[in-house]
Enzyme design. Structure first.
Site, PDB file in Angstrom:
ATOM      1  CD  GLU A 286      -2.536   1.712   0.424  1.00 54.12           C
ATOM      2  OE1 GLU A 286      -2.603   2.939   0.101  1.00 54.12           O
ATOM      3  OE2 GLU A 286      -3.419   0.730  -0.237  1.00 54.12           O
TER       4      GLU A 286
ATOM      5  CB  CYS B 264     -14.116   1.120  -8.028  1.00 56.86           C
ATOM      6  SG  CYS B 264     -12.509   1.938  -8.258  1.00 56.86           S
TER       7      CYS B 264
END
Length: 447
Positions: A321, A396
């Site tokens: 991340e 998404c």
């Protein structure tokens, strides 16, 4: 450049929906008409002209679609928070599945071997994360809190919201009243809402320092409504608790199927839909088909939403991340659950140097990717080099997903085994999807 216009009324047949949920009428130049549904015959007026399409205003539905329903919210059509309340939930799912299928066929030039059943949860009261706009309207003498209007830059004058989690929706009207009393009422542009399993957190963006009376009024609101208020004067590092409470337990949400409780901060990213997120994590584990020898890489891992569940089933799980705050939170969550086989690394995957990090040189049997809207194009050669047997891509945005799957299939030898949608945002055209790919390494083992 678009140009405003007032044309005579026209009649047309709606053939499809746009990415934003507007009906499309094709009679030469396409016209996008908000509130119209596929299969309907409508009267409309063009209100703005663009080079490739026009915008229309719905005047009358002459022949309704069978899937048309009465919107549950009285603000629908004005408030921009929803686009599809007039379309039955199953028809919304079908529209999103069509959007995914069309993108895969058109952009990726591939069809999955199997279509996955759609993942869906409640149609109402599901949003546990939201960013609400705030504006003091001098002519009305009060502050408005809500989503922006659909066609205007104004904040919708709403008293509640049908898609927000009930605990948050009930705060809209009280917030309007409390913020109106502040001396800085015109210096609070937005509120970040997080509904955890154990508390409701509100982060007020403040462009001026609240005075003593303002702070006292906010503390009274906090106590009266049982919420946690935070103030944000600048960047994310400026977020501070309004009232420091000794031994206050952190915000958290559970993944009960994996005996996990993830703690998070009031501005940390979490999936907006609790029920769909729980189903998504379970499906991810199922599709990856892990065993005690599996080594899993989770890219764009956030606070460890997938990584920790993966660690419950695999030999090891490595999360990557870019946000150092989220990495610290993920490590804390792993420690809380004594998951020594879960590791987290802070790497900006948009930078070439990150692809040379030690954790990106190891061998992984499985890879999970959950990138932002832009997708993971820069990561794909590295992912292919890692040689996973299975790759799970959670997206998404169907366009970037299709682009990346096309590259994985045609340039790197992966096979698309399955794909499907998840209805993370009911009442909108926002399409989230999941795709399972088989790597060349898996096929070489069976040949």
């Amino acid at each position: 450049m678009p140009g405003a216009c007032v044309d005579d009324a026209e009649t047309g047949v709606v053939v499809a929906l746009t990415h934003e949920g507007d009906g499309i009428v094709r009679d030469g130049k396409a016209v996008f008409v908000a509130g119209a549904l596929p299969g309907e015959v409508i009267r409309f007026r063009r209100r703005a002209r663009h080079r490739q399409y026009d915008e229309g205003v719905l005047l009358e539905v002459l022949q309704s679609a069978a899937a048309r329903i009465t919107p549950a919210c009285s603000y629908f059509g004005i408030c921009g928070g929803c686009a599809l309340q007039h379309l039955a939930p199953q028809a919304q799912l079908a529209a999103k599945q069509t959007e995914l299928r069309d993108n895969l066929e058109r952009l990726a030039r591939v069809t999955p071997r199997a279509w996955l059943p759609a993942l869906a949860g409640p149609a109402w009261g599901y949003r546990r994360r939201a960013r609400l706009s705030v504006r003091f309207v001098a002519k009305k003498g009060r502050v408005l809190v809500g989503f922006r209007e659909r066609f205007k830059p104004y904040v919708s004058a709403i008293a509640t919201c049908e898609v927000l989690a009930p605990a948050a929706a009930a705060l809209i009207e009280p917030l309007c009243g409390a913020l109106t009393q502040l001396s800085i009422r015109d210096r609070v542009p937005q509120i970040e809402v997080s509904v955890a399993d154990n508390a409701v957190a509100l982060v007020l963006r403040v462009l001026a320092e609240p005075c003593g009376a303002d702070l006292e009024a906010l503390r009274m609101f906090e106590t009266r409504h049982g919420v946690r208020l935070y103030l944000q004067a600048g960047g994310l590092d400026s977020v501070r608790r309004l009232s420091e409470v000794p031994s206050e337990e952190p915000l958290r949400y559970a993944l009960p199927a994996f005996a996990l409780e993830l703690e998070f901060g009031p501005t940390d990213f979490i999936q907006v839909n609790r029920q769909v997120n729980e189903a998504l994590v379970a499906r991810a584990i199922e599709l990856l088909d892990l065993d005690a020898s599996s080594r899993v890489l989770d890219l764009y891992c956030g606070i460890g939403n997938f990584t920790l569940a993966l660690a419950r089933r695999a030999r090891s799980a490595v999360g990557v991340e870019a946000d150092a705050r989220l990495v610290a939170t993920a490590r804390h969550n792993a420690e809380r659950h004594a998951l020594g086989n879960a590791q987290f690394h802070c790497l900006d995957l948009t930078q070439p140097a990150a692809h040379q990090a030690a954790c990106m040189q190891e061998a992984y049997s499985h890879v999970l990717i959950d990138p932002p809207r832009a997708g993971a194009r820069a990561m794909l050669p590295t992912v292919a080099r890692l040689g996973p047997q299975r790759l799970l891509y959670i997206s998404c945005h169907p366009g970037s997903l299709a682009r990346d799957i096309g590259m994985l299939v045609h340039d790197h030898g992966f096979k698309l085994l399955a794909a499907g949608v998840l209805d993370m945002f009911p009442q909108t055209m926002h399409v989230e999807s999941i795709a399972l790919l088989e790597g060349p390494a898996a096929r070489s083992r069976t040949e």
